[in-house]
Design an enzyme around this catalytic site. Structure first.
Site, mmCIF file in Angstrom:
data_model
loop_
_atom_site.group_PDB
_atom_site.id
_atom_site.type_symbol
_atom_site.label_atom_id
_atom_site.label_comp_id
_atom_site.label_asym_id
_atom_site.label_seq_id
_atom_site.Cartn_x
_atom_site.Cartn_y
_atom_site.Cartn_z
ATOM 1 N N TRP A 75 11.802 14.197 6.832
ATOM 2 C CA TRP A 75 11.569 12.836 7.308
ATOM 3 C C TRP A 75 11.925 11.816 6.229
ATOM 4 O O TRP A 75 11.618 10.649 6.342
ATOM 5 C CB TRP A 75 10.142 12.659 7.808
ATOM 6 C CG TRP A 75 9.045 12.536 6.784
ATOM 7 C CD1 TRP A 75 9.033 12.970 5.496
ATOM 8 C CD2 TRP A 75 7.766 11.917 7.001
ATOM 9 N NE1 TRP A 75 7.833 12.692 4.896
ATOM 10 C CE2 TRP A 75 7.022 12.030 5.793
ATOM 11 C CE3 TRP A 75 7.163 11.286 8.085
ATOM 12 C CZ2 TRP A 75 5.737 11.553 5.649
ATOM 13 C CZ3 TRP A 75 5.866 10.800 7.935
ATOM 14 C CH2 TRP A 75 5.169 10.941 6.729
ATOM 15 N N ASP A 96 1.460 8.635 7.596
ATOM 16 C CA ASP A 96 0.537 8.957 6.517
ATOM 17 C C ASP A 96 -0.804 8.281 6.788
ATOM 18 O O ASP A 96 -0.849 7.088 7.114
ATOM 19 C CB ASP A 96 1.073 8.447 5.177
ATOM 20 C CG ASP A 96 2.228 9.287 4.646
ATOM 21 O OD1 ASP A 96 2.307 10.474 5.001
ATOM 22 O OD2 ASP A 96 3.041 8.745 3.874
ATOM 23 N N GLY A 132 3.719 -5.946 7.671
ATOM 24 C CA GLY A 132 4.353 -7.032 6.940
ATOM 25 C C GLY A 132 4.093 -8.406 7.515
ATOM 26 O O GLY A 132 4.651 -9.398 7.020
ATOM 27 N N ASP A 138 5.670 15.855 -4.383
ATOM 28 C CA ASP A 138 5.418 14.461 -4.749
ATOM 29 C C ASP A 138 6.224 14.024 -5.956
ATOM 30 O O ASP A 138 6.659 12.873 -6.040
ATOM 31 C CB ASP A 138 3.929 14.262 -5.038
ATOM 32 C CG ASP A 138 3.076 14.590 -3.835
ATOM 33 O OD1 ASP A 138 2.807 13.689 -3.034
ATOM 34 O OD2 ASP A 138 2.701 15.760 -3.687
ATOM 35 N N ARG A 168 8.517 13.379 15.880
ATOM 36 C CA ARG A 168 8.057 11.979 15.871
ATOM 37 C C ARG A 168 8.981 11.146 16.751
ATOM 38 O O ARG A 168 10.202 11.193 16.604
ATOM 39 C CB ARG A 168 8.089 11.409 14.462
ATOM 40 C CG ARG A 168 7.098 12.005 13.502
ATOM 41 C CD ARG A 168 6.839 11.044 12.329
ATOM 42 N NE ARG A 168 8.062 10.570 11.679
ATOM 43 C CZ ARG A 168 8.122 9.498 10.890
ATOM 44 N NH1 ARG A 168 7.046 8.780 10.664
ATOM 45 N NH2 ARG A 168 9.260 9.140 10.328
ATOM 46 N N GLU A 183 6.670 16.937 3.940
ATOM 47 C CA GLU A 183 7.838 16.066 4.086
ATOM 48 C C GLU A 183 8.627 16.377 5.361
ATOM 49 O O GLU A 183 9.778 15.981 5.492
ATOM 50 C CB GLU A 183 8.762 16.173 2.860
ATOM 51 C CG GLU A 183 8.070 16.242 1.521
ATOM 52 C CD GLU A 183 7.281 14.996 1.172
ATOM 53 O OE1 GLU A 183 7.245 14.055 1.972
ATOM 54 O OE2 GLU A 183 6.678 14.973 0.082
#
Length: 497
Positions: A379, A327, A251, A435, A234, A188
């Site tokens: 993140w 991911d 999208g 998770d 990032r 994470e």
């Protein structure tokens, strides 16, 4: 290098799912990601390797995912799932015989994709992930990065358990691939000040943080605190072009809609069509239209990277570095067209004058600047710890803290290895997976997540009780039964805690 360097970093992770339910999460989650993300991305990387390319991208694979992709039970179940996928496509072909021509074509395409996946699995993957991945690592096609064993949120761990989880994860990768990762994707991107010292002690030389932890100054890697450990951030200006909280390529109206199912076959026959369009009104998926959109978005992303690197070069007076990190499961599982887009970008960036490299390559090229003191960060939402330490998961945080205290009080050093104590530690690490809190906070299969955290905690408590009472025989018998279901990391030795 005149323009600058770019690194894709992909984070491959799923929690331990084997033997813990099937649909709609459980093993189904693993099988879908395996078929639609891991198979095509590894195939792409293999082809890049055959072309002689190196340092294509930095690939993170968490130890708990690698354990499943190598597990005989998971391999057998995935093989069956692939066959079922092909049968479902055949069923759809019959159902859609008189439907829209696009639907009839979709059923045939699904059948062909399933057949190709079966062939790929049977010819390359039958002995697991590690034999497929290792040549890519050995030949320098990718940089492999690892992480702690079961992907715990490290800032909430006792330092001793944190160090143990990281050592266990790195050792597991070494056993599978013959390489100990020099870099990790911190679960994470969770960080608290001082963690770099633990990384240095474990031999970790670089790790990921999110851009806001560096106040957006992500043009170079930065050494952390007084250590030699380098963090890379990032670049959200570039990363969010693909996947942002509000917008992004996946999208687009032309792409396959992840959320709309044909329930008899389980296939996804629709395109996004529009954000406010109800499932029954969505248009059939059109592969040709989607392919055109992939090319358009690849060209757009390359343009974004070029403009960003030019801006950073002008700002800093020398070529800089951009990191886009995601991911792995986004590519193929969540975003059907993702693997095709990724390949188009990786082929197009060098043609646009961008030096594509890994985090290792960026470090070796000197794309690192002076030290930085990082704040507590992640993140997740708010870029702080709220997703894993917030009000919605206060009970999980409290339970996890109590479990850690009991673990350290129960595990005893000794000259004889104990299978019961090994399983005690294994259940603790599974209960502490990040998770579960993420799924609860985001209300994504929250009941499943709470159940999993509860099950592992309950098993841990029963083992701890038997060990505490000195009932070694019953403790060993229970540990043997539990390991049949939850047995990753066979090398795990509780005495090292």
């Amino acid at each position: 290098m005149k323009l600058g360097s770019f690194s894709f970093v992909l984070h491959s992770h799923l929690p331990w799912l084997a033997h813990h339910g099937s649909w709609p999460v459980g093993e189904e989650w693993l099988h879908q990601a395996w078929a639609h993300s891991y198979l095509p991305i590894v195939d792409m990387l293999r082809r890049f390797g055959e072309e002689g390319r190196s340092d294509v991208l930095t690939l993170g694979v968490t130890p708990v995912l690698a354990a499943q992709l190598d597990d005989p039970y998971c391999l057998r179940e995935f093989h069956l799932w692939l066959g079922n996928w092909q049968l479902r496509a055949q069923l759809a072909a019959g159902q859609w015989r008189t439907a829209d021509p696009l639907l009839r074509s979709l059923a045939a395409d699904e059948h062909q994709r399933a057949a190709k996946a079966i062939e790929e699995f049977e010819s390359r993957w039958r002995h697991g992930f590690s034999p497929v991945l290792r040549p890519l690592v050995d030949n320098g096609v990718i940089e492999l990065i690892g992480g702690p064993a079961t992907h715990p949120f490290q800032p909430l761990l006792d330092p001793r358990i944190r160090a143990f989880a990281l050592r266990t994860g790195l050792a597991d990768t070494q056993l599978r691939l013959g390489h100990t990762p020099e870099g990790i994707w911190a679960p994470e991107c969770g960080y608290e000040p001082g963690m770099e010292d633990g990384y240095a002690a474990a031999g970790v030389k670089r790790f990921l943080v999110d851009g806001p932890a560096l106040h957006g100054n992500t043009a170079f890697g930065r050494t952390v605190g007084s250590s030699d450990v380098v963090c890379f951030g990032r670049d959200l200006e570039v990363t969010y072009r693909v996947w942002s909280p509000k917008a992004g390529y996946p999208g687009d109206a032309a792409y396959k809609d992840f959320h709309t199912y044909d329930h008899p076959s389980g296939l996804k026959p629709s395109r996004v069509t529009g954000k406010q369009v109800s499932p029954e009104d969505k248009k059939p998926y059109d592969p040709e239209l989607a392919a055109q959109t992939v090319q358009k978005h690849a060209e757009d992303f390359i343009d974004v990277v070029v403009r960003r690197l030019k801006s950073l070069r002008d700002q800093h007076g020398r070529p800089a570095h951009v990191v886009a990190a995601y991911d792995t499961e986004l590519y193929g599982h969540w975003w059907h067209e993702g693997p095709a887009w990724l390949e188009a970008v990786l082929r197009g960036l060098p043609e646009a004058g961008v030096h594509v490299t890994t985090l290792r390559g960026a470090t070796e090229a000197g794309l690192v600047s002076g030290p930085v003191d990082l704040p507590a960060s992640s993140w997740g939402s708010g870029k702080d710890w709220r997703v894993w330490d917030g009000e919605k998961v206060a009970d999980l945080v409290s339970s996890g803290a109590e479990l850690q205290k009991k673990l350290l009080a129960t595990v005893a050093p000794g000259s004889v290895r104990s299978a019961a104590q090994d399983q005690l530690v294994r259940e603790a690490l599974l209960a502490l997976s990040s998770d579960w809190a993420f799924m609860v906070t985001k209300d994504s299969a929250a009941d499943y997540a709470r159940h999993r955290a509860h099950v592992h905690t309950e098993r841990f408590d029963e083992l701890a009780r038997l060990i505490g009472y000195g009932d070694a025989l019953k403790a060993e018998e229970l540990a043997a039964r539990l390991r049949q279901q939850d047995g990753p990391f066979g090398h795990l030795d509780a005495r090292a805690l």
